[in-house]
Design a protein around this motif. Structure first.
Motif, PDB file in Angstrom:
ATOM      1  N   THR A  53       0.856  -1.177   0.000  1.00  0.00           N
ATOM      2  CA  THR A  53       0.000   0.000   0.000  1.00  0.00           C
ATOM      3  C   THR A  53       0.894   1.230   0.000  1.00  0.00           C
ATOM      4  O   THR A  53       2.108   1.128  -0.186  1.00  0.00           O
ATOM      5  CB  THR A  53      -0.921  -0.005   1.228  1.00  0.00           C
ATOM      6  OG1 THR A  53      -0.115   0.059   2.416  1.00  0.00           O
ATOM      7  CG2 THR A  53      -1.771  -1.263   1.272  1.00  0.00           C
ATOM      8  N   ARG A  73       7.746  -0.814   6.446  1.00  0.00           N
ATOM      9  CA  ARG A  73       7.263   0.492   6.010  1.00  0.00           C
ATOM     10  C   ARG A  73       7.863   0.815   4.643  1.00  0.00           C
ATOM     11  O   ARG A  73       9.047   0.561   4.394  1.00  0.00           O
ATOM     12  CB  ARG A  73       7.632   1.567   7.029  1.00  0.00           C
ATOM     13  CG  ARG A  73       7.092   1.264   8.423  1.00  0.00           C
ATOM     14  CD  ARG A  73       7.245   2.442   9.361  1.00  0.00           C
ATOM     15  NE  ARG A  73       6.866   2.066  10.715  1.00  0.00           N
ATOM     16  CZ  ARG A  73       5.620   2.007  11.161  1.00  0.00           C
ATOM     17  NH1 ARG A  73       4.631   2.314  10.336  1.00  0.00           N
ATOM     18  NH2 ARG A  73       5.355   1.647  12.400  1.00  0.00           N
ATOM     19  N   THR A 122      -5.053  -9.343   6.303  1.00  0.00           N
ATOM     20  CA  THR A 122      -5.622  -8.139   6.904  1.00  0.00           C
ATOM     21  C   THR A 122      -4.685  -7.690   8.013  1.00  0.00           C
ATOM     22  O   THR A 122      -4.474  -8.421   8.991  1.00  0.00           O
ATOM     23  CB  THR A 122      -7.022  -8.409   7.468  1.00  0.00           C
ATOM     24  OG1 THR A 122      -7.859  -8.913   6.419  1.00  0.00           O
ATOM     25  CG2 THR A 122      -7.621  -7.136   8.029  1.00  0.00           C
ATOM     26  N   THR A 124      -3.546  -4.833  10.805  1.00  0.00           N
ATOM     27  CA  THR A 124      -3.940  -3.698  11.638  1.00  0.00           C
ATOM     28  C   THR A 124      -2.703  -3.189  12.355  1.00  0.00           C
ATOM     29  O   THR A 124      -2.092  -3.909  13.158  1.00  0.00           O
ATOM     30  CB  THR A 124      -5.008  -4.107  12.655  1.00  0.00           C
ATOM     31  OG1 THR A 124      -6.137  -4.639  11.959  1.00  0.00           O
ATOM     32  CG2 THR A 124      -5.438  -2.912  13.491  1.00  0.00           C
ATOM     33  N   GLY A 127      -3.472   1.781  14.478  1.00  0.00           N
ATOM     34  CA  GLY A 127      -4.851   2.221  14.412  1.00  0.00           C
ATOM     35  C   GLY A 127      -5.484   2.178  13.045  1.00  0.00           C
ATOM     36  O   GLY A 127      -6.657   2.549  12.900  1.00  0.00           O
ATOM     37  N   SER A 128      -4.768   1.736  12.012  1.00  0.00           N
ATOM     38  CA  SER A 128      -5.328   1.650  10.662  1.00  0.00           C
ATOM     39  C   SER A 128      -5.254   0.206  10.178  1.00  0.00           C
ATOM     40  O   SER A 128      -4.385  -0.561  10.590  1.00  0.00           O
ATOM     41  CB  SER A 128      -4.575   2.562   9.692  1.00  0.00           C
ATOM     42  OG  SER A 128      -3.220   2.171   9.600  1.00  0.00           O
ATOM     43  N   THR A 129      -6.197  -0.141   9.281  1.00  0.00           N
ATOM     44  CA  THR A 129      -6.286  -1.504   8.764  1.00  0.00           C
ATOM     45  C   THR A 129      -6.125  -1.481   7.253  1.00  0.00           C
ATOM     46  O   THR A 129      -6.740  -0.660   6.559  1.00  0.00           O
ATOM     47  CB  THR A 129      -7.633  -2.136   9.138  1.00  0.00           C
ATOM     48  OG1 THR A 129      -7.771  -2.133  10.561  1.00  0.00           O
ATOM     49  CG2 THR A 129      -7.715  -3.566   8.632  1.00  0.00           C
ATOM     50  N   ASP A 130      -5.272  -2.370   6.745  1.00  0.00           N
ATOM     51  CA  ASP A 130      -5.037  -2.500   5.308  1.00  0.00           C
ATOM     52  C   ASP A 130      -5.184  -3.963   4.919  1.00  0.00           C
ATOM     53  O   ASP A 130      -4.980  -4.872   5.733  1.00  0.00           O
ATOM     54  CB  ASP A 130      -3.637  -2.002   4.928  1.00  0.00           C
ATOM     55  CG  ASP A 130      -3.480  -0.511   5.161  1.00  0.00           C
ATOM     56  OD1 ASP A 130      -4.354   0.246   4.718  1.00  0.00           O
ATOM     57  OD2 ASP A 130      -2.481  -0.120   5.799  1.00  0.00           O
TER      58      ASP A 130
END
Length: 575
Positions: A53, A73, A122, A124, A127-130
């Motif tokens: 992402t 990252r 999935t 997490t 605090g964000s989910t991709d």
């Protein structure tokens, strides 16, 4: 007829000797093999797939029925170790378990079956989910290779090839074998002429046995095929499952598996273009701050002696202002000693006369024969004479104390007990290690107050504050002083550094850490671009110094690229 038989027999024996030696030669030389060898399989990598992402990238690798997931990252290539990873696999929904190396593991028994397998991750984190969809392709294992034995005809051709090669190389071994066969033929002929058929037959049988014996032996590491009619299956060693090795590709790029990236601690940065000031490199050296350092000298010549502790301060000893470091006892010359003794004698005589007068006045004062004023004057005169006499004794006996002018550490010490110290010669130097300056020589006119840094020989960086520049040239250069901000304790005065001072000229480019730039095989400066999760490509660039820790890329690289900032030197060693 007998002669012809003997000649034929000698010829046959010579042929047998050469034929017997040829296989031996075939196995004697190093690195030659006439049998069929199993070709080593090419290095294979484990089945893998990637997905990414804008913020994270995921690499999934199948190994022996388990799925290893590496999450990093995108901008920095830093591992994400605090995420929650769930996988939708052909066996159902599973939660990945964190591993000590920062990866995540999932049981994948379905990966033992060949084919394409769809997996949805999935993730997490923060605090964000991709979601990361991947497709893993598991290939079938290659069938074992089998090869038939080598025919006798091929073995014979190989032997003849070796024999010819040894003759071309002037190897004495074929000549020795031929001579041996010729001598054996003569021996058999002589035995036949003497009607000794039994020894001749035994010798011929021995020659035939020796001719066939080398077929049964082969040197270590040499093979000569299989016997005719036999079927030998050579099994090629299978490639290890999930073998992941960093290697350079034919196009020059480097394949580095994620586990290897974790070991090498590879980090990246996304480049951005900016306008930077040009910098110049100046030679410099570390000097003490004149306000926080001092020297200890003797004002008069004399002999050095240690302080009350009996030990001179050693190098590195911390001292306080006013602390006595040594004593200097001035020498007294013979003429001076004679004058001092004469002066002392005169003072002693005057003191004796004055003491008697004071004693007489003290007796007459109560009766009024002597006034009180006369008595006090006599007493004051006596006190003055005693003080002068004591001062002479002090001059002869009291040494000069050498005291520390500032707080700091002993940087230089030349004091030795009994040494004669000359006036104005340095005995100790005291430096405050937390307050150091750098003196640089500039051959160009630089504007004062500019930003500057310094680089040590080991690559460490020092931040500097501009203090001033001289107006007088020194060796056709202008001296400039900079104060070291937050000086480390291991700095030493006189240590050479490289000062990078900013100028007023500006230039557009990309700022990168110095460790990002490495030297290629042709001496060109290159950086490594992170083009894929496990792929790095070299880029030739032209750089200029920016400061002690950064360089300015002026050509060869565009903005928005992921460039390796840590581990580039290790990537450059991959072959």
């Amino acid at each position: 007829m007998r002669v012809l038989s003997a000649s034929a027999l000698r010829t046959a024996l010579l042929a047998f000797g050469l034929w017997a030696g040829a296989p031996t030669l075939a196995v004697a030389h190093e690195g030659h093999d006439h049998g069929n060898e199993a070709q080593a399989p090419a290095a294979a990598t484990a089945p893998r797939s990637t997905s990414s992402t804008d913020a994270l990238e995921l690499v999934a690798i199948v190994r022996s029925g388990r799925l290893a997931v590496f999450l990093d990252r995108v901008g920095t290539n830093e591992p994400v170790t605090d995420a929650v990873v769930r996988a939708e696999t052909p066996d159902g929904s599973l939660t990945a378990s964190p591993m000590p190396d920062g990866s995540y593991a999932v049981d994948a028994h379905w990966s033992l079956h060949p084919g394409e397998h769809e997996v949805l991750f999935t993730v997490t984190a923060a605090g964000s989910t991709d979601m990361f969809p991947v497709t893993l392709t598991v290939r079938e294992a290659p069938p074992p290779k089998s090869e038939a034995g080598v025919s006798a005809w091929a073995s014979g051709l190989a032997a003849a090839h070796d024999f010819q090669r040894h003759l071309k190389e002037a190897d004495p071994l074929p000549l020795a074998i031929g001579s041996t066969g010729f001598l054996l033929g003569i021996a058999v002929t002589l035995l036949m002429k003497g009607r000794r058929y039994l020894p001749a037959t035994a010798l011929v049988a021995l020659i035939v046995a020796l001719a066939f014996a080398p077929r049964a032996f082969a040197g270590e590491g040499h093979g000569h095929g299989s016997a005719p009619g036999s079927q030998t299956t050579l099994m090629a060693a299978p490639a290890p499952a999930g073998q992941d090795l960093a290697r350079r590709q034919p196009d020059g790029s480097i394949f580095v598996p994620k586990p290897t990236q974790r070991v090498l601690a590879v980090r990246t940065v996304v480049t951005s273009s900016d306008i930077m000031r040009r910098t110049v490199e100046l030679p410099g050296r570390i000097v003490p701050d004149p306000s926080a350092s001092g020297v200890v000298q003797s004002s008069v010549g004399g002999r050095l002696s240690p302080p009350e502790s009996g030990i001179f301060p050693r190098l590195g000893t911390r001292v306080r202002k006013g602390e006595v470091l040594a004593y200097v006892t001035p020498p007294v010359q013979a003429v001076d000693a004679s004058d001092m003794r004469q002066r002392q004698g005169e003072l002693d005589q005057q003191i004796a006369v004055t003491e008697r007068r004071v004693e007489r006045y003290r007796k007459l004062a109560p009766g009024g024969a002597v006034s009180q004023v006369q008595l006090e004057d006599a007493q004051a005169e006596l006190k003055g004479l005693l003080d002068r006499r004591a001062a002479l004794d002090t001059i002869r006996q009291q040494p000069e104390a050498l005291k520390a002018p500032v707080d700091g550490v002993i940087a230089e010490a030349t004091a030795v007990a009994g040494q004669m110290a000359s006036p104005g010669v340095q005995v100790f130097q005291i430096v405050d290690p937390t307050r150091l300056w750098i003196e640089a020589l500039s051959f160009d006119a630089l504007t004062g107050g500019q930003h500057a840094t310094a680089r040590l020989a080991d690559g460490r960086m020092l931040r500097l504050a501009y203090m001033g520049a001289g107006l007088a040239d020194r060796s056709q250069a202008v001296p400039m002083h900079f104060a070291v901000e937050g000086a480390p304790s291991e700095l030493r005065t006189g240590q050479f550094v490289t000062v990078l001072a900013a100028t007023d000229a500006q230039q557009k480019g990309l700022a990168l850490p110095r460790m990002s730039v490495v030297r290629g095989g042709n001496g060109q400066s290159i950086v490594y671009e992170h083009t894929a999760p496990e792929r790095f490509e070299p880029r030739e660039v032209r750089v200029e110094p920016l400061d002690a820790g950064q360089v300015l890329v002026v050509s060869g690289l565009a903005a928005g690229k992921r460039i390796v900032t840590q581990g580039a030197e290790l990537l450059n060693q991959v072959r």
